[in-house]
Design an enzyme around this catalytic site. Structure first.
Site, PDB file in Angstrom:
ATOM      1  N   LYS A 100       0.835  -1.190   0.000  1.00 34.52           N
ATOM      2  CA  LYS A 100       0.000   0.000   0.000  1.00 34.52           C
ATOM      3  C   LYS A 100       0.871   1.241   0.000  1.00 34.52           C
ATOM      4  CE  LYS A 100      -3.940   2.121   2.398  1.00 34.52           C
ATOM      5  NZ  LYS A 100      -4.976   1.966   3.436  1.00 34.52           N
ATOM      6  N   SER A 155      -9.368   3.364   1.665  1.00 34.93           N
ATOM      7  CA  SER A 155      -8.219   3.916   0.973  1.00 34.93           C
ATOM      8  C   SER A 155      -7.343   2.870   0.302  1.00 34.93           C
ATOM      9  CB  SER A 155      -7.377   4.743   1.950  1.00 34.93           C
ATOM     10  OG  SER A 155      -6.855   3.930   2.987  1.00 34.93           O
ATOM     11  N   SER A 185     -10.902   1.236   5.545  1.00 31.05           N
ATOM     12  CA  SER A 185     -10.016   1.267   4.381  1.00 31.05           C
ATOM     13  C   SER A 185      -9.557  -0.088   3.878  1.00 31.05           C
ATOM     14  CB  SER A 185      -8.793   2.141   4.673  1.00 31.05           C
ATOM     15  OG  SER A 185      -9.164   3.498   4.734  1.00 31.05           O
TER      16      SER A 185
END
Length: 470
Positions: free
Chosen positions: A82, A157, A181
């Site tokens: 990520k 996210s 997220s």
């Protein structure tokens, strides 16, 4: 079959590589082919290494195996971290032009652990700016689109991670979750993702280690692969003082369990949150599934009073502390939601923070008592299905106006301050083919049971087998 490795389970791929049934290079080549074909459409993987460097990593992994070296459980599997993770050799922009040239000098604990397990880092996965909001777009890398419908959001996210896994560009991925997220992009992309109990997976370095609202967790195309990745991610590390000792190897074991007479609270809207009728209908159609596997299902609403104030206060305080110093110099480079969030934190008083902390303790105690009767809570992950990617965020649900960019995710972020493990598992599709996930919340530190129930649900329903149309 071309690209078949791209949809083979991560456990099986890892086994094939470790036993010599397939080379890391062969696996890497197929994933690169899938990335080159689909990533220009989806924009899930960013800051990717050139193909020749990716193949060189795979060749090195094959040489290690040929020499008889001891290799990790994830040896030879392509991986993208990520964009919020510290990974030496890759930029860490946080999705912001402020940090577009920043290169970290050390790995995070999670990166270090996954490298040691044998993953081959090939890039990063796209995010929302600073990880704020559940729609992955930013001024550095652009917008990530949903592989089930390229006109829709992939969530956030961890949206790049979710879309990449769903489209077969990665075998699995890691992400982080503050208010949804991990869970939201899994929900939007028809994959599984676990928000673990606070303290199961170490997070370091972090600016505020003790509030514990943000966690690292796994996502994959199946619950079994999600658990497999968790078996490497979990386990205490002295650099994270909030971590507790755990037997991570348990997550690599089979997930089969008898659920006869297990009591479950059914509460899709958590007691009255606005819930898109398409989401409600998909979830309602699966209620009987839990009865069929032996559970005792009852309509019951947990008392999550104060969850809004607790979460929003701690979140604002966190962002003011971590990003506040940037605001005066870089305001014009921040999206409006980020500016609003930081300024909200700046205006908090010590009394307001203390009140939130007290309410948090009371909320957690009420949840413990609720779960003495109900081992699991079933609710929506997101209050809407994947929405138009041109939007910044959903501004209304069933005619109810959303005041802020967070309001449409209360079904996820109300669960966050319980500190309980929560998984998103595929639950079906809307009439137009958009994925809808189901959130299963378990007892504090009983992550294994959450994975077991999600696995049982997945085996009966089979929704995870439906691949995206892209």
């Amino acid at each position: 079959m071309a690209n078949e490795f791209c949809f083979t389970s991560a456990r099986e791929l890892a086994r094939l590589i470790r036993t010599g049934g397939v080379s890391a290079r062969e696996v890497m080549a197929q994933f690169l082919g899938q990335i080159n074909r689909l990533n220009p459409k989806i924009n899930a993987i960013v800051a990717k290494l050139p193909d020749d460097r990716c193949l060189a990593l795979a060749d090195q992994a094959d040489r290690q195996f040929a020499r008889g070296e001891v290799v990790g459980p994830l040896h030879g599997l392509p991986f993208a971290f990520k964009e919020l993770d510290q990974v030496v050799g890759f930029p860490m922009t946080r999705g912001s032009l402020i940090f577009k040239d920043y290169m970290p000098s050390e790995d995070s604990v999670l990166t270090e652990r996954l490298r040691r397990a044998g993953v081959l880092p090939i890039g990063k996965t796209n995010i929302s700016e600073f990880g704020m909001g559940s729609h992955s777009y930013n001024d550095v890398y652009g917008k990530t689109l949903n592989p089930y419908d390229l006109s829709k959001s992939a969530g956030g996210s961890s949206g790049g991670a979710g879309a990449a896994v769903a489209a077969g560009m990665l075998p699995f991925a890691s992400g982080s979750d503050l208010g949804g997220s991990l869970r939201n992009p899994a929900n939007f992309n028809n994959i599984a993702a676990l928000r673990p109990s606070v303290g199961l997976v170490p997070s370091a370095p972090v600016a505020l280690p003790f509030p514990g609202f943000t966690v690292k967790g796994p996502m994959a195309r199946s619950v079994a692969d999600t658990a497999f990745l968790l078996s490497v991610m979990a386990g205490a590390d002295a650099r994270d003082p909030a971590c507790y000792p755990s037997d991570a190897a348990l997550f690599a074991e089979p997930l089969d369990r008898d659920f006869k007479d297990v009591r479950i609270a059914w509460c899709p809207d958590l007691g009255g949150l606005p819930l898109d009728t398409r989401v409600r209908d998909v979830l309602a159609a699966q209620r009987q599934t839990f009865v069929d596997i032996g559970c005792v299902l009852e309509d019951a609403v947990p008392d999550l009073g104060g969850a809004d104030e607790v979460f929003l206060t701690v979140r604002a305080w966190h962002y003011w502390h971590t990003l506040g110093p940037l605001l005066e110099q870089h305001r014009e480079k921040m999206k409006p939601e980020a500016v609003w969030q930081i300024e909200l934190g700046r205006n908090l008083t010590g009394e307001a923070i203390a009140r939130a902390m007290q309410m948090h303790g009371e909320l957690m105690l009420r949840m413990v008592r609720f779960q003495e009767k109900y081992e699991f809570l079933i609710c929506a992950v997101s209050q809407v299905p994947p929405f138009d990617a041109k939007l910044d965020w959903p501004h209304e649900i069933n005619g109810v106006k959303m005041e802020t960019y967070l309001d449409w995710m209360k079904s996820a972020y109300w669960i966050t301050p319980t500190f309980c493990p929560a998984i998103s598992v595929p639950a079906g599709f809307t009439a137009t083919g958009l994925p809808v996930g189901m959130q299963i919340v378990g007892r504090y530190r009983d992550d294994l049971s959450v994975l077991q129930l999600a696995h049982a649900f997945e085996q009966v329903t089979g929704f995870a087998q439906t691949r995206p149309s892209v």
